[in-house]
Design a protein around this motif. Structure first.
Motif, mmCIF file in Angstrom:
data_model
loop_
_atom_site.group_PDB
_atom_site.id
_atom_site.type_symbol
_atom_site.label_atom_id
_atom_site.label_comp_id
_atom_site.label_asym_id
_atom_site.label_seq_id
_atom_site.Cartn_x
_atom_site.Cartn_y
_atom_site.Cartn_z
ATOM 1 N N THR A 127 0.828 -1.210 0.000
ATOM 2 C CA THR A 127 0.000 0.000 0.000
ATOM 3 C C THR A 127 0.865 1.264 0.000
ATOM 4 O OG1 THR A 127 -0.078 -0.023 2.413
ATOM 5 C CG2 THR A 127 -1.881 -1.142 1.241
ATOM 6 N N GLN A 128 2.199 1.097 -0.136
ATOM 7 C CA GLN A 128 3.114 2.236 -0.072
ATOM 8 C C GLN A 128 3.855 2.409 -1.401
ATOM 9 O OE1 GLN A 128 6.387 1.865 2.721
ATOM 10 N NE2 GLN A 128 6.362 4.061 3.069
ATOM 11 N N ARG A 129 3.783 3.609 -1.959
ATOM 12 C CA ARG A 129 4.505 3.929 -3.183
ATOM 13 C C ARG A 129 6.012 3.850 -2.928
ATOM 14 N NH1 ARG A 129 3.368 9.781 -5.052
ATOM 15 N NH2 ARG A 129 4.693 10.170 -3.264
ATOM 16 N N ARG A 130 6.774 3.493 -3.967
ATOM 17 C CA ARG A 130 8.234 3.471 -3.885
ATOM 18 C C ARG A 130 8.784 4.362 -4.988
ATOM 19 N NH1 ARG A 130 12.306 -0.345 -6.755
ATOM 20 N NH2 ARG A 130 11.945 1.377 -8.151
ATOM 21 N N THR A 131 9.530 5.392 -4.611
ATOM 22 C CA THR A 131 10.105 6.312 -5.594
ATOM 23 C C THR A 131 11.580 6.510 -5.292
ATOM 24 O OG1 THR A 131 7.987 7.465 -5.758
ATOM 25 C CG2 THR A 131 9.895 8.590 -6.657
ATOM 26 N N GLY A 132 12.362 6.529 -6.348
ATOM 27 C CA GLY A 132 13.791 6.790 -6.230
ATOM 28 C C GLY A 132 14.292 7.462 -7.489
ATOM 29 N N VAL A 133 15.470 8.022 -7.400
ATOM 30 C CA VAL A 133 16.085 8.650 -8.568
ATOM 31 C C VAL A 133 17.408 7.943 -8.842
ATOM 32 C CG1 VAL A 133 17.190 10.467 -7.194
ATOM 33 C CG2 VAL A 133 16.773 10.845 -9.621
ATOM 34 N N ALA A 134 17.656 7.663 -10.115
ATOM 35 C CA ALA A 134 18.904 7.033 -10.540
ATOM 36 C C ALA A 134 19.736 8.071 -11.281
ATOM 37 C CB ALA A 134 18.629 5.841 -11.444
ATOM 38 N N LEU A 135 20.909 8.348 -10.764
ATOM 39 C CA LEU A 135 21.869 9.248 -11.409
ATOM 40 C C LEU A 135 22.925 8.371 -12.060
ATOM 41 C CD1 LEU A 135 22.006 11.471 -8.296
ATOM 42 C CD2 LEU A 135 21.167 12.260 -10.506
ATOM 43 N N ARG A 136 23.215 8.619 -13.326
ATOM 44 C CA ARG A 136 24.119 7.738 -14.070
ATOM 45 C C ARG A 136 25.376 8.502 -14.485
ATOM 46 N NH1 ARG A 136 20.951 3.328 -14.383
ATOM 47 N NH2 ARG A 136 18.727 3.634 -14.725
ATOM 48 N N TYR A 137 26.497 7.920 -14.117
ATOM 49 C CA TYR A 137 27.801 8.539 -14.355
ATOM 50 C C TYR A 137 28.677 7.597 -15.169
ATOM 51 C CZ TYR A 137 26.322 11.336 -10.342
ATOM 52 O OH TYR A 137 25.617 12.131 -9.474
ATOM 53 N N MET A 138 29.595 8.180 -15.936
ATOM 54 C CA MET A 138 30.579 7.391 -16.674
ATOM 55 C C MET A 138 31.930 8.073 -16.570
ATOM 56 S SD MET A 138 29.506 8.273 -20.609
ATOM 57 C CE MET A 138 30.986 8.664 -21.538
ATOM 58 N N PRO A 139 33.014 7.301 -16.687
ATOM 59 C CA PRO A 139 34.329 7.927 -16.707
ATOM 60 C C PRO A 139 34.545 8.588 -18.067
ATOM 61 C CG PRO A 139 34.547 5.579 -17.070
ATOM 62 C CD PRO A 139 33.086 5.849 -16.796
ATOM 63 N N SER A 140 35.309 9.643 -18.104
ATOM 64 C CA SER A 140 35.518 10.336 -19.384
ATOM 65 C C SER A 140 36.480 9.600 -20.303
ATOM 66 C CB SER A 140 35.998 11.772 -19.148
ATOM 67 O OG SER A 140 37.344 11.770 -18.724
ATOM 68 N N THR A 141 36.982 8.455 -19.875
ATOM 69 C CA THR A 141 37.762 7.605 -20.773
ATOM 70 C C THR A 141 36.835 6.828 -21.702
ATOM 71 O OG1 THR A 141 37.793 5.942 -19.025
ATOM 72 C CG2 THR A 141 39.759 7.335 -19.242
ATOM 73 N N SER A 142 35.545 6.783 -21.375
ATOM 74 C CA SER A 142 34.543 6.154 -22.234
ATOM 75 C C SER A 142 33.900 7.221 -23.111
ATOM 76 C CB SER A 142 33.461 5.472 -21.392
ATOM 77 O OG SER A 142 33.978 4.358 -20.722
ATOM 78 N N VAL A 143 33.228 6.762 -24.158
ATOM 79 C CA VAL A 143 32.556 7.661 -25.094
ATOM 80 C C VAL A 143 31.070 7.321 -25.130
ATOM 81 C CG1 VAL A 143 32.406 8.432 -27.496
ATOM 82 C CG2 VAL A 143 34.632 7.855 -26.507
ATOM 83 N N PHE A 144 30.239 8.352 -25.066
ATOM 84 C CA PHE A 144 28.796 8.188 -25.226
ATOM 85 C C PHE A 144 28.539 8.154 -26.732
ATOM 86 C CE2 PHE A 144 24.312 9.263 -25.091
ATOM 87 C CZ PHE A 144 23.885 8.564 -23.978
ATOM 88 N N GLU A 145 28.359 6.946 -27.260
ATOM 89 C CA GLU A 145 28.223 6.732 -28.710
ATOM 90 C C GLU A 145 26.771 6.945 -29.127
ATOM 91 O OE1 GLU A 145 30.680 6.323 -30.697
ATOM 92 O OE2 GLU A 145 32.316 5.336 -29.603
ATOM 93 N N ARG A 146 26.476 8.131 -29.605
ATOM 94 C CA ARG A 146 25.101 8.537 -29.880
ATOM 95 C C ARG A 146 24.416 7.745 -30.995
ATOM 96 N NH1 ARG A 146 24.054 12.998 -27.056
ATOM 97 N NH2 ARG A 146 25.810 14.110 -26.155
#
Length: 188
Positions: A127-146
């Motif tokens: 009967t209780q809602r569950r809410t959380g926030v996920a913050l996502r981090y990466m090292p700058s040695t990796s590339v976000f390949e769009r």
């Protein structure tokens, strides 16, 4: 804490709020985040912050301890189901669910998990809602390949990675290839 896990050069690339309404919050199948994110080489630390109590009864995060150590992405199956939060799940026999640990958290408490960590969450039948926030981090040695569409776009996540903004929070872009302009509005 994130720097202690991924190094001194840190990029924030995502923030998601997860809400499981009381009595109707869906199950999150067992999975590894590496199947969902277009980061190469694959390296991400997720910080999950509880905004409300996160308990066994309302579907807290469950993890398989040490499942990230070998840095292996195990096979996932695709399922078109309306009663789960993701359309990918671990194949049967990949791990022993009896090894699972429930990460129960009070508001303001947090957990960190690696991109290879096997994790999931049961449905919220309380009967209780569950809410959380996920913050996502990466090292700058990796590339976000769009241009990459993880799991061929069948993950169940409606995310446009091509326009996702990135923020260099600490240090420098060691790869020299991450774009910190895309997705940001510039005032003239």
């Amino acid at each position: 804490m994130v720097s202690g896990v991924i190094g001194d050069d840190v990029i924030l690339w995502g923030c998601h709020v997860f809400c499981k309404p009381a009595a109707e919050g869906y199950e999150t199948p067992w999975h590894q985040d590496g199947h969902y994110w277009p980061i190469r080489p694959l390296a991400t630390c997720t910080v999950w912050v509880a905004l409300e109590p996160s308990t066994r009864s309302n579907g807290c995060l469950r993890v398989i301890p040490r499942s990230h150590r070998d840095k292996v992405l195990h096979p996932h199956l695709h399922e078109d189901r309306a009663d789960v939060t993701l359309n990918q799940r671990m194949t049967d026999g990949t791990f022993d669910e009896h090894d699972a640990v429930d990460l129960e958290l009070e508001p303001g408490q947090m957990s960190l998990h690696d991109v290879y960590m096997i994790h999931g969450a049961q449905a919220n039948r309380s009967t209780q809602r569950r809410t959380g926030v996920a913050l996502r981090y990466m090292p700058s040695t990796s590339v976000f390949e769009r241009h990459i569409r993880p799991a061929d776009g069948k993950t169940g996540l409606a995310v446009d990675f091509a326009q996702r903004p990135l923020w260099l929070l600490r240090g420098v872009d060691r790869s020299g290839r991450n774009d910190f302009e895309i997705g940001h509005r510039r005032h003239r």
